[in-house]
Design an enzyme around this catalytic site. Structure first.
Site, PDB file in Angstrom:
ATOM      1  N   THR A 187       0.879  -1.166   0.000  1.00 30.67           N
ATOM      2  CA  THR A 187       0.000   0.000   0.000  1.00 30.67           C
ATOM      3  C   THR A 187       0.912   1.210   0.000  1.00 30.67           C
ATOM      4  O   THR A 187       2.025   1.151   0.495  1.00 30.67           O
ATOM      5  CB  THR A 187      -0.878   0.054   1.254  1.00 30.67           C
ATOM      6  OG1 THR A 187      -0.019   0.272   2.371  1.00 30.67           O
ATOM      7  CG2 THR A 187      -1.652  -1.218   1.446  1.00 30.67           C
ATOM      8  N   GLU A 332      -5.770  -3.892   1.648  1.00 29.70           N
ATOM      9  CA  GLU A 332      -5.738  -4.738   2.844  1.00 29.70           C
ATOM     10  C   GLU A 332      -6.895  -5.728   2.900  1.00 29.70           C
ATOM     11  O   GLU A 332      -6.974  -6.569   3.782  1.00 29.70           O
ATOM     12  CB  GLU A 332      -5.802  -3.855   4.107  1.00 29.70           C
ATOM     13  CG  GLU A 332      -4.516  -3.106   4.435  1.00 29.70           C
ATOM     14  CD  GLU A 332      -4.421  -1.744   3.764  1.00 29.70           C
ATOM     15  OE1 GLU A 332      -5.122  -1.527   2.746  1.00 29.70           O
ATOM     16  OE2 GLU A 332      -3.645  -0.909   4.252  1.00 29.70           O
ATOM     17  N   LYS A 442      -6.113  11.681  -3.274  1.00 30.94           N
ATOM     18  CA  LYS A 442      -6.242  10.580  -4.232  1.00 30.94           C
ATOM     19  C   LYS A 442      -6.466  11.148  -5.628  1.00 30.94           C
ATOM     20  O   LYS A 442      -7.525  11.634  -5.950  1.00 30.94           O
ATOM     21  CB  LYS A 442      -7.357   9.630  -3.839  1.00 30.94           C
ATOM     22  CG  LYS A 442      -7.172   8.300  -4.527  1.00 30.94           C
ATOM     23  CD  LYS A 442      -7.864   7.180  -3.812  1.00 30.94           C
ATOM     24  CE  LYS A 442      -7.287   5.844  -4.271  1.00 30.94           C
ATOM     25  NZ  LYS A 442      -8.035   4.718  -3.784  1.00 30.94           N
ATOM     26  N   TRP A 447      -2.678   7.329  -4.660  1.00 38.42           N
ATOM     27  CA  TRP A 447      -2.508   8.136  -3.459  1.00 38.42           C
ATOM     28  C   TRP A 447      -1.331   9.091  -3.591  1.00 38.42           C
ATOM     29  O   TRP A 447      -0.287   8.718  -4.102  1.00 38.42           O
ATOM     30  CB  TRP A 447      -2.203   7.242  -2.265  1.00 38.42           C
ATOM     31  CG  TRP A 447      -3.330   6.423  -1.741  1.00 38.42           C
ATOM     32  CD1 TRP A 447      -3.381   5.053  -1.735  1.00 38.42           C
ATOM     33  CD2 TRP A 447      -4.519   6.879  -1.114  1.00 38.42           C
ATOM     34  NE1 TRP A 447      -4.551   4.660  -1.148  1.00 38.42           N
ATOM     35  CE2 TRP A 447      -5.260   5.742  -0.755  1.00 38.42           C
ATOM     36  CE3 TRP A 447      -5.028   8.146  -0.825  1.00 38.42           C
ATOM     37  CZ2 TRP A 447      -6.491   5.838  -0.125  1.00 38.42           C
ATOM     38  CZ3 TRP A 447      -6.252   8.240  -0.197  1.00 38.42           C
ATOM     39  CH2 TRP A 447      -6.965   7.095   0.150  1.00 38.42           C
TER      40      TRP A 447
HETATM   41  P1  AMP Z   1      -6.416   1.287  -1.945  1.00 35.02           P
HETATM   42  O1  AMP Z   1      -5.813   0.381  -0.952  1.00 35.02           O
HETATM   43  O2  AMP Z   1      -5.425   2.019  -2.788  1.00 35.02           O
HETATM   44  O3  AMP Z   1      -7.443   0.607  -2.770  1.00 35.02           O
HETATM   45  O4  AMP Z   1      -7.176   2.457  -1.174  1.00 35.02           O
HETATM   46  C1  AMP Z   1      -8.158   2.163  -0.238  1.00 35.02           C
HETATM   47  C2  AMP Z   1      -8.836   3.430   0.173  1.00 35.02           C
HETATM   48  O5  AMP Z   1      -9.504   4.033  -0.944  1.00 35.02           O
HETATM   49  C3  AMP Z   1      -9.925   3.236   1.201  1.00 35.02           C
HETATM   50  O6  AMP Z   1      -9.408   3.143   2.506  1.00 35.02           O
HETATM   51  C4  AMP Z   1     -10.777   4.487   0.982  1.00 35.02           C
HETATM   52  O7  AMP Z   1     -10.243   5.613   1.649  1.00 35.02           O
HETATM   53  C5  AMP Z   1     -10.658   4.713  -0.498  1.00 35.02           C
HETATM   54  N1  AMP Z   1     -11.820   4.166  -1.192  1.00 35.02           N
HETATM   55  C6  AMP Z   1     -11.941   2.978  -1.810  1.00 35.02           C
HETATM   56  N2  AMP Z   1     -13.151   2.842  -2.354  1.00 35.02           N
HETATM   57  C7  AMP Z   1     -13.836   3.968  -2.069  1.00 35.02           C
HETATM   58  C8  AMP Z   1     -15.163   4.439  -2.352  1.00 35.02           C
HETATM   59  N3  AMP Z   1     -16.017   3.731  -3.063  1.00 35.02           N
HETATM   60  N4  AMP Z   1     -15.513   5.648  -1.872  1.00 35.02           N
HETATM   61  C9  AMP Z   1     -14.643   6.394  -1.159  1.00 35.02           C
HETATM   62  N5  AMP Z   1     -13.399   6.023  -0.873  1.00 35.02           N
HETATM   63  C10 AMP Z   1     -12.994   4.819  -1.318  1.00 35.02           C
END
Ligand code: AMP
Length: 545
Positions: A187, A332, A442, A447
């Site tokens: 991550t 995760e 984001k 990120w």
């Molecule tokens: P990643 O591990 O890069 O997929 O990022 C995960 C994070 O993306 C989550 O903890 C959220 O903060 C954000 N995220 C994922 N899906 C959504 C969604 N549908 N709406 C808002 N935030 C999201």
């Protein structure tokens, strides 16, 4: 005397081996395709895929790889990438998908932390690897895949097709335990170094089943899946594994897919299922409006990674006849957490009310428990207004980060994972993500750490303070804006800051703009108050908008 009641069912391990062998038997005529820029699609069958995967497995053995060794990829979405996805875990190795968009510094850290033994890299991203080649001593071999028609293989490196041609296919798989590691992903974006999630065969097996359920994405043999989500982002949401499990037709978007490539693939191949972050769908919508592409073959689109706005979902439904499946998840969580499916009795509701539900991230998938807690760790009610940290647990949720004891605080004493997201849950169980506990940005699904940027900016000799916030952007959803306070008497302009950052961060992570301000607002305990800044710049207009 009481008869034995337990252990009367077989102890059959939940491994990817079962999916692969079943798929090989049942779906040999089904097809896979990869987009090659400027050429017709490369097409072949599941029978070809299975044969090539057993060859690759033979090659991995011939390279001397042993159980648990990390097999890394640095590649776009392709049928070759899919072969590595399967061959590595089937021989007991760990598939490690590297993100070629990271800075050289992060990538070096990740390869060294994972101790990757071999890297399979697309020729088009070789320069990324070349730049760090001398700093990754664990990597014994680099294998280049020709992903474009004019690709060349640098001298001294292996070439994928030659490796396969010379390999002896394996004729059987090792018996693995379901708790054996199958894959790993890092991550990025949180404070500190990137952290690794290691997926077991069991987690992936159960996740694939969960993802294919009708009340999830409903993925079946009938589907033609287009893989747009990068295969390095949470294993392309695990879809290439689920697709093989059920025998779907699968199309891989190939190198640098642009919105027009996506529209063309959906229209020509009559794609029924695909997924990507909202920024992709904003661009696709724009293009469909301008050029009239027909994407109505899509029975649904998985959208997640960032919030999927209601107006975007409504536009897809009303203009193109496509209902989106809004989902929330995390690297995760393998990554599926929640999906915004309507319950049957909501179908009679007005369109507006239905799309209010769809704009939330949905209710938890089977296999995922959710709760929200306050700052003191007390569980909050599901009343749509109580807001707290979202915590999760389940068989495909990370239990600990790999080799990272300092991250133990991400797990509660009673066995839950702290997501770092702030949410409400309504009485029907629909989750709404309201904020992030950290001030990450984001951009286009990637990120960007505001803290990292701030630290770099504040290392400039003329800078007193700096705060980086997310500002809205029509294409990337969010972009970083740096608010910088010069030291008293110092003269500073935006170019100096950008020039200072350029060697340290990836190009796409550079702030879009730099505002020179008098002071960064502070909270009562003296921290930077980014809420105030976000409010101040909420109407900020991107220069390239
Ligand atoms: P990643 O591990 O890069 O997929 O990022 C995960 C994070 O993306 C989550 O903890 C959220 O903060 C954000 N995220 C994922 N899906 C959504 C969604 N549908 N709406 C808002 N935030 C999201």
């Amino acid at each position: 005397m009481s008869a034995q009641l337990d252990r009367l069912m077989m102890d059959y391990p939940l491994t990817l081996t079962h999916f692969f062998e079943r798929s090989r038997r049942l779906f040999s005529k089904k097809t896979l395709a990869t987009r090659i820029p400027g050429r017709p699609l490369f097409r072949h069958t599941y029978a070809d895929f299975a044969e090539r995967t057993t060859r690759l497995a033979g090659a991995l053995r011939a390279l001397g790889l042993r159980k648990g060794d990390r097999v890394a990829t640095l590649a776009w979405n392709s049928h070759r990438h899919l072969e590595i996805y399967w061959a590595a875990p089937l021989v007991g190795c760990v598939l490690h998908t590297l993100n070629f968009r990271l800075s050289a510094q992060d990538l070096t850290y990740i390869v060294n932390h994972a101790e990757d033994a071999v890297i399979f890299a697309d020729a088009s991203v070789w320069p990324v690897l070349e730049a760090i080649r001398d700093k990754i001593p664990s990597v014994r071999r680099i294998v280049i895949m020709r992903d474009t028609p004019d690709a060349t293989v640098p001298a001294g490196l292996d070439e994928y097709e030659a490796l396969l041609a010379a390999a002896t296919p394996v004729t059987g798989w090792p018996r693995l335990a379901e708790t054996d590691a199958a894959g790993m992903c890092y991550t990025s974006g949180t404070t500190g170094s990137p952290k690794a999630v290691v997926y077991t065969h069991r987690a992936m097996f159960l996740h694939c089943l969960g993802e294919a359920l009708t009340d999830s994405f409903g993925i079946s043999e009938d589907d033609t899946i287009l893989h747009i989500v990068p295969m390095f982002h949470a294993n392309a949401w695990c879809l290439p594994f689920t697709g093989v499990m059920v025998g779907s037709t699968q199309i891989f978007a190939g190198p640098s897919p642009q919105p027009r490539d996506i529209c063309e693939l959906v229209q020509n191949e009559r794609v029924t299922f695909t997924g990507a972050v909202p920024t992709v769908w904003i661009a696709v919508k724009d293009l469909c409006e301008k050029e009239g592409w027909n994407i109505a073959s899509l029975r649904t689109i998985a959208i997640g990674g960032s919030a999927a706005p209601k107006h975007l979902q409504l536009a897809f439904k009303n203009q193109f006849g496509v209902v989106m499946s809004h989902a929330w998840g995390m690297t995760e969580m393998t990554p599926l957490g929640t999906i915004a499916r309507l319950k049957s009795y909501m179908r009679g509701w007005s369109e507006d009310a239905q799309y209010d539900v769809r704009a939330r991230v949905g209710y938890p998938s089977v296999g995922v428990d959710v709760r929200i807690v306050d700052d003191a760790g007390r569980e909050l009610p599901w009343n749509a207004t109580s807001m707290g940290e979202l915590q999760v647990r389940g068989p495909w949720v990370v239990g600990a980060y790999y080799n990272n004891p300092e991250s133990a605080a991400r797990f509660t004493e009673d066995g839950w994972f702290r997501t770092g997201d702030v949410a409400t849950i309504d009485p029907e169980g629909y989750v709404q993500i309201t904020d992030r506990t950290k001030d990450l940005i984001k951009s286009g699904g990637e990120w960007i750490s505001s803290v990292d940027l701030e630290n770099m900016i504040m290392s400039h000799p003329k800078v007193l303070e700096a705060a980086v916030i997310a500002v809205p952007h029509p294409k990337w959803v969010e972009r970083p804006l740096a608010c910088v306070v010069p030291k008293p008497g110092a003269r500073l302009d935006a170019t100096e800051i950008i020039d200072h950052l350029r060697p340290q961060v990836a190009k796409w992570a550079l702030p879009d703009d730099v505002e020179i301000i008098d002071a960064v607002p502070k909270t009562s305990v003296g921290k930077f108050d980014k809420k105030v800044l976000r409010e101040r710049y909420k109407g900020w207009k991107a220069r390239d908008a």
